[in-house]
Design an enzyme around this catalytic site. Structure first.
Site, mmCIF file in Angstrom:
data_model
loop_
_atom_site.group_PDB
_atom_site.id
_atom_site.type_symbol
_atom_site.label_atom_id
_atom_site.label_comp_id
_atom_site.label_asym_id
_atom_site.label_seq_id
_atom_site.Cartn_x
_atom_site.Cartn_y
_atom_site.Cartn_z
ATOM 1 N N GLN A 1 0.771 -1.247 0.000
ATOM 2 C CA GLN A 1 0.000 0.000 0.000
ATOM 3 C C GLN A 1 0.803 1.298 0.000
ATOM 4 O O GLN A 1 0.466 2.237 -0.730
ATOM 5 C CB GLN A 1 -0.965 -0.002 1.211
ATOM 6 N N GLU B 1 1.451 -1.476 8.210
ATOM 7 C CA GLU B 1 0.622 -0.381 8.721
ATOM 8 C C GLU B 1 0.576 -0.241 10.255
ATOM 9 O O GLU B 1 0.958 0.772 10.821
ATOM 10 C CB GLU B 1 -0.802 -0.575 8.175
ATOM 11 N N ASP C 1 0.612 3.536 6.036
ATOM 12 C CA ASP C 1 0.795 3.203 4.625
ATOM 13 C C ASP C 1 0.533 4.386 3.692
ATOM 14 O O ASP C 1 1.436 5.033 3.201
ATOM 15 C CB ASP C 1 -0.142 2.054 4.238
#
Ligand code: CAO
Length: 416
Positions: A17, A140, A169
């Site tokens: 991401q 994350e 992210d």
């Protein structure tokens, strides 16, 4: 109209991401983004959390729109040669591999500069270079914990809590995009590329700066008057979790509305803006509070602010969150309904502004995704579908000078 970033060629060596969010945004604004992926599998998000068998997952489609896909095994000699050619004709390379992966592949910053001194190399890592955790791989929630967000989010009697907003992210990707554009403008002045790096920890910390403010205030004063712990609770020597407290100078709280017993999102966020006190009293039918010294100043209200919110909840009992906001907006009170993802997906204003868009896709049919949150007067970013794995491999190879037979050989050797 030419898009502002048209003509900038970006090698998108990113996955998951943080990196893809950055390059997607640059692609929306016109950059030619070539995503380099491992043959056969590609970015892991293509197959993670699939909702349709054998079709690229929404996880992938929502982070890779407007890009091209080149499959390339960069651990083979022939693959390295393709990448070298690509580096020579590109402006930016973005990567978010684990620490040291690019060096191990043979593409250290020194090597990249040899190949193309104008190249901007942009990297996301969990921690910054030289940090005592620089060797860690990071996702994350790890970043949210390491960057201060988790220790300051949640309820005081519960554990540290992560947010569903991708602070580690996508937020890091947005920081990186600013870094890339800055380096690109710098290059126009110096003719030289440079390395741009953003760590996920730093990017989270940058957004948690008000909590650092609070730590410094706590160190000096021993209390934080805008937190629910004040004045009746106790403070330790670290910033506590403040639940839904406003966090700035204006107290606020999430308040129940009609239907909260069955609807998990039948709430509004209500802010008691200091100078809007009189309109608040008028809106909630408490005109007597306008002159009562227990209520007239922020300082007087703070010790019983939760009782004030309780009274406002009484007023909200027979109003839906939408009805409540429609009344409060007339009094200029900062507030909003708590919106679910379902409500956001169906929000006509978001569709109209292009913040949520429907995109046709070759194998999925059409799908909804986020559009550009940045609006321009002279640019309307258009979101196009994410590429299928290797969809543009032959096109990119021939743009690098490979002929048909050479491309065929790269395919049969499984280099691409
Ligand atoms: N051809 C051949 N090899 C390739 C390749 C390609 N096209 N693309 C990647 N690879 C190889 C890399 O060279 C590396 O190999 P080595 O480890 O043998 O040197 C490997 O694939 C990728 O390693 P990785 O560490 O990046 O991947 P991982 O799945 O083990 O870890 C992640 C994933 C995200 C934890 C790690 O990449 C990371 O910490 N990245 C930096 C921080 C980050 O961006 N995190 C956010 C991700 S979003 O939640």
């Amino acid at each position: 109209m030419n898009k502002p970033l048209q003509g900038i060629r970006i090698i998108d060596f990113t996955h998951v991401q943080a990196g893809p969010a950055c390059t997607q945004m640059l692609a929306w604004f016109g950059a030619d983004v070539i995503k380099v992926e491992r043959p056969g599998s590609g970015d892991v998000t293509r197959s993670q959390l699939r909702d349709i068998p054998d079709v690229d997952a929404l996880y992938f489609t929502m982070l890779n729109s407007n890009k091209k896909s080149l499959t390339l095994d960069t651990k083979t000699q022939a693959g390295k040669e393709v990448l070298e050619k690509l580096i020579k004709v590109s402006d930016v390379m973005v990567e978010n591999f684990g620490p040291g992966a690019l060096d191990r592949m043979g593409f250290s910053w020194e090597r990249i500069q040899e190949l193309n001194p104008k190249m901007i190399l942009a990297s996301v890592k969990g921690f910054s270079d030289g940090h005592h955790y620089e060797d860690l791989k990071v996702y994350e929630n790890v970043a949210q914990c390491a960057g201060g967000a988790a220790s300051t989010t949640g309820w005081w009697d519960g554990p540290p809590t992560v947010s569903s907003a991708a602070l580690g992210d996508s937020n890091t990707g947005m920081h990186l995009a600013i870094g890339i554009l800055t380096a690109y403008i710098g290059r126009q002045q110096t003719g030289k590329g440079q390395k741009v790096a953003v760590s996920m920890q730093d990017a989270v910390l940058n957004l948690c700066r008000v909590k650092m403010r609070d730590q410094l205030r706590l160190d000096r004063l021993g209390y934080l008057e805008e937190y629910p712990q004040y004045p009746h609770g106790t403070f330790s020597d670290v910033v506590p979790r403040g639940g839904n407290a406003g966090g700035g100078g204006q107290p606020g709280w999430v308040l129940k509305c009609k239907g909260w017993e069955t609807d998990p999102n039948a709430y509004i966020y209500f802010t008691v803006q200091g100078h809007a006190w009189e309109p608040i009293c008028d809106a909630i039918g408490k005109p007597e509070w306008k002159t009562d010294p227990n209520y007239t100043t922020a300082k007087a209200r703070q010790p019983h602010i939760m009782d004030i919110f309780g009274t406002i909840e009484e007023w909200l009992k027979d109003k839906t969150k939408y009805e409540a906001v429609d009344i409060l907006r007339k009094f200029d009170i900062p507030c909003a309904p708590v919106l679910s993802m379902k409500e956001l997906l169906n929000d006509e204003s978001l569709r109209k502004s292009g913040s949520i868009v429907e995109v046709p896709h070759k194998t999925r049919g059409s799908y909804f995704t986020v559009g550009s949150p940045i609006k321009f007067s002279d640019l309307k970013p258009e979101v196009t579908a994410s590429p299928l794995l290797g969809e543009n491999t032959d096109e990119v190879l021939s743009s690098l000078g490979y002929n048909g037979d050479q491309i065929k050989a790269l395919h049969s050797d499984k280099v691409v």
